[in-house]
Motif scaffolding. Sequence first.
Motif, short mmCIF file in Angstrom:
data_model
loop_
_atom_site.label_atom_id
_atom_site.label_comp_id
_atom_site.label_asym_id
_atom_site.label_seq_id
_atom_site.Cartn_x
_atom_site.Cartn_y
_atom_site.Cartn_z
N MET A 127 0.83 -1.20 0.00
CA MET A 127 0.00 0.00 0.00
C MET A 127 0.87 1.25 0.00
O MET A 127 0.56 2.24 -0.69
N GLY A 128 1.96 1.21 0.77
CA GLY A 128 2.90 2.33 0.74
C GLY A 128 3.43 2.57 -0.66
O GLY A 128 3.54 3.72 -1.12
N LEU A 129 3.77 1.48 -1.37
CA LEU A 129 4.24 1.60 -2.74
C LEU A 129 3.15 2.15 -3.65
O LEU A 129 3.41 3.02 -4.50
N ALA A 130 1.92 1.67 -3.47
CA ALA A 130 0.81 2.14 -4.30
C ALA A 130 0.55 3.63 -4.08
O ALA A 130 0.29 4.37 -5.04
N ILE A 131 0.63 4.09 -2.84
CA ILE A 131 0.43 5.52 -2.55
C ILE A 131 1.53 6.34 -3.23
O ILE A 131 1.26 7.40 -3.81
N THR A 132 2.76 5.85 -3.15
CA THR A 132 3.88 6.56 -3.77
C THR A 132 3.70 6.69 -5.27
O THR A 132 3.87 7.77 -5.85
N LEU A 133 3.34 5.59 -5.93
CA LEU A 133 3.14 5.61 -7.38
C LEU A 133 1.95 6.47 -7.77
O LEU A 133 1.97 7.17 -8.79
N PHE A 134 0.92 6.44 -6.94
CA PHE A 134 -0.29 7.21 -7.19
C PHE A 134 -0.02 8.72 -7.16
O PHE A 134 -0.54 9.48 -7.98
N ALA A 135 0.82 9.16 -6.22
CA ALA A 135 0.96 10.59 -5.97
C ALA A 135 2.27 11.20 -6.45
O ALA A 135 2.46 12.42 -6.36
N ARG A 136 3.19 10.41 -6.97
CA ARG A 136 4.54 10.93 -7.21
C ARG A 136 4.58 12.03 -8.28
O ARG A 136 5.37 12.98 -8.16
N ALA A 138 2.14 14.17 -9.01
CA ALA A 138 1.45 15.37 -8.53
C ALA A 138 2.18 16.03 -7.36
O ALA A 138 2.19 17.26 -7.25
N LEU A 139 2.79 15.23 -6.50
CA LEU A 139 3.42 15.76 -5.29
C LEU A 139 4.94 15.81 -5.36
O LEU A 139 5.57 16.49 -4.55
N GLY A 140 5.54 15.09 -6.31
CA GLY A 140 6.97 14.85 -6.27
C GLY A 140 7.23 13.59 -5.46
O GLY A 140 6.48 13.28 -4.52
N TRP A 141 8.28 12.88 -5.79
CA TRP A 141 8.43 11.55 -5.18
C TRP A 141 8.68 11.62 -3.68
O TRP A 141 8.23 10.76 -2.92
N ARG A 142 9.38 12.65 -3.20
CA ARG A 142 9.65 12.74 -1.76
C ARG A 142 8.35 12.95 -0.97
O ARG A 142 8.13 12.31 0.06
N ASN A 143 7.50 13.84 -1.44
CA ASN A 143 6.23 14.06 -0.76
C ASN A 143 5.30 12.86 -0.90
O ASN A 143 4.51 12.56 0.00
N ALA A 144 5.39 12.17 -2.04
CA ALA A 144 4.57 10.97 -2.21
C ALA A 144 5.01 9.89 -1.22
O ALA A 144 4.16 9.20 -0.61
N LEU A 178 -5.91 8.94 0.92
CA LEU A 178 -6.40 10.10 0.17
C LEU A 178 -6.30 11.37 1.02
O LEU A 178 -5.89 12.43 0.52
N LEU A 179 -6.65 11.25 2.29
CA LEU A 179 -6.53 12.41 3.18
C LEU A 179 -5.07 12.79 3.40
O LEU A 179 -4.72 13.98 3.41
N PHE A 180 -4.21 11.79 3.55
CA PHE A 180 -2.80 12.08 3.79
C PHE A 180 -2.17 12.76 2.58
O PHE A 180 -1.28 13.62 2.74
N VAL A 181 -2.60 12.41 1.38
CA VAL A 181 -2.12 13.10 0.19
C VAL A 181 -2.50 14.58 0.25
O VAL A 181 -1.68 15.47 -0.04
N ILE A 182 -3.74 14.85 0.64
CA ILE A 182 -4.19 16.24 0.77
C ILE A 182 -3.36 16.98 1.82
O ILE A 182 -2.93 18.13 1.62
N LEU A 183 -3.12 16.32 2.95
CA LEU A 183 -2.40 16.96 4.04
C LEU A 183 -0.93 17.21 3.69
O LEU A 183 -0.35 18.23 4.09
N VAL A 184 -0.33 16.29 2.96
CA VAL A 184 1.05 16.52 2.52
C VAL A 184 1.12 17.71 1.57
O VAL A 184 2.04 18.54 1.65
N ALA A 211 -0.97 20.25 1.57
CA ALA A 211 -1.17 21.43 2.41
C ALA A 211 0.10 21.78 3.17
O ALA A 211 0.46 22.96 3.31
N TRP A 212 0.78 20.77 3.65
CA TRP A 212 2.04 20.97 4.38
C TRP A 212 3.10 21.61 3.48
O TRP A 212 3.82 22.53 3.89
N SER A 213 3.20 21.13 2.23
CA SER A 213 4.19 21.70 1.32
C SER A 213 3.84 23.14 0.94
O SER A 213 4.72 23.98 0.79
N LEU A 214 2.54 23.43 0.82
CA LEU A 214 2.12 24.80 0.53
C LEU A 214 2.39 25.73 1.70
O LEU A 214 2.77 26.90 1.52
#
Length: 535
Positions: free
Chosen positions: A102-111, A113-119, A333-339, A341-344
Amino acid sequence: MNGLKDKSILSDTILIIIILLLPLALFTNLGLMPLISDEPTRAVVTLEMILSENFITPTINGDFYYNKPPLFNWILAGFVKVAGVENEFIFRLPTVISLLLMGLAITLFARKALGWRNAVMAALMMITSARILFWDSFQGLIDITYSLVTFTGFALLYHLSQRRKWLLMFTATYALAAAGYLMKGLPSIAFQGISLLAWLSYDKQFRKLFSWQHLAGILTFALITGTYYYAYLQTNTLDDVFSTLFDQSNRLSDKKGTFLSWLLHLVTFPFEMIYEFAPWTILLLLLLSKKIRIALYTDKFIMFNLLIFSSNIIIYWISADMRPRYLFMLFPLLFVILVKAWSLSAESRNNLRKITDVVFGVLGLLGTASLLYYLFWDETNQLQGVWMIIPLLFIIAGSAVWLMRKHVPLRMLLLIIVMLTVRIAFSMFNLQARYNSYPDAGYRQGEITAGQLIKECNTYVLGDTPFNHDASFYIARESRQIIRRTWEISDSGTCYIADEKNLATFADRLEGYEIIHTFTIKLSETRLFLLKKSL
């Protein structure tokens, strides 16, 4: 420029340390504790499949089991077959592997849009959220594996719909929904329907719900589930299957609760979720900033996460019978939003960002200090290795806290190091202390002994003797037979398990039988007797 390069090197170094600590946190003493909670249910269903060689119609104690379809049990059976053992470690291993996947799936899903470090950060937030890190990640339950399947469906819904690959999107997501259905039943249909409706409406692709590609997706779901039920019909009817699945999936009412308790649940639900998925939910504070909210609303990827999270969580919010593990597929999904927000927030360093940074720093200090507890707790300070391992973990966590002061933007990653050291200590010493002091190990040993004594004896639970799934699994595993229930006394080659009540009820028909073993099961601490015909 050199400062940015040094920061990047430090960030990568921290990630490497996290990668090294993560297996120690998740795998240490994974198989130590006896099966608990719903674990024995999953284990005994799987074991009876193996013993009967019937992988289509699940059973418990030989009776049909309708609460869950069998896909997760097939996964467990596959691990058992490959490993050649049926111990606690093997039954929990799929949970840990699913969590890492799941960690890998989240990373691939968001990389993208967020950049790989934030993903990666979003993935680590999921893995190290309190509920998962200190409870569900070391239990052989269905929920994390099921959540991996469901979340992957969300990810494919977004990426394939944006590439306008409609046939692949519908067939792939419906195939995953079918896999989810064969694990947990009706919730997968709800997730699929709600997510398609919410996202395609927002994306102005509502008409695609009436396309031939959508029909192909529905047919994919029907083909997968229909094939299973066709096989099921060869050995049993469907009379009780769907009504039981509906009852298991219906969380809107709680027979034990009241209308007042339901209203209270509506109020407390958000706060309970903030607590269960701490510490990262503290970042919700950042959403109080209007500037950050506007930036989030203009990001299509973030809006997808927000829509899927909010539209699906409503069902659980209004459900009286709700458990945090039912939401594991939504919180990435929420953690992606929060990351995001954190980067912004890093650009403005407003008061909300400063508050979250302070909270993370304080949590780092508290987590580091908590490690010392094992040196003073009577149940752990004499355990082997505690005086060497705890100081080492304290140095690692303390170093992370020290770096927090100088590198505020890296506080979240550094807090993860602290949390992993706390989990490693927990796995090594807290679990060992619980094993030594809790009665569960004694229950298990009594059940194992019973199973070893009846290897050459067909054995039944007598009458209405209380008998839990823990006992069913351990006795069946040792004796290599399914332990069924009976109301009859048969020939001398049969053994029986009875409590005091049924021992008295069947006393006149048990003449010539002797008690060869007495043991206690966890269910109401019931004392049971193993009976065998005297020679």
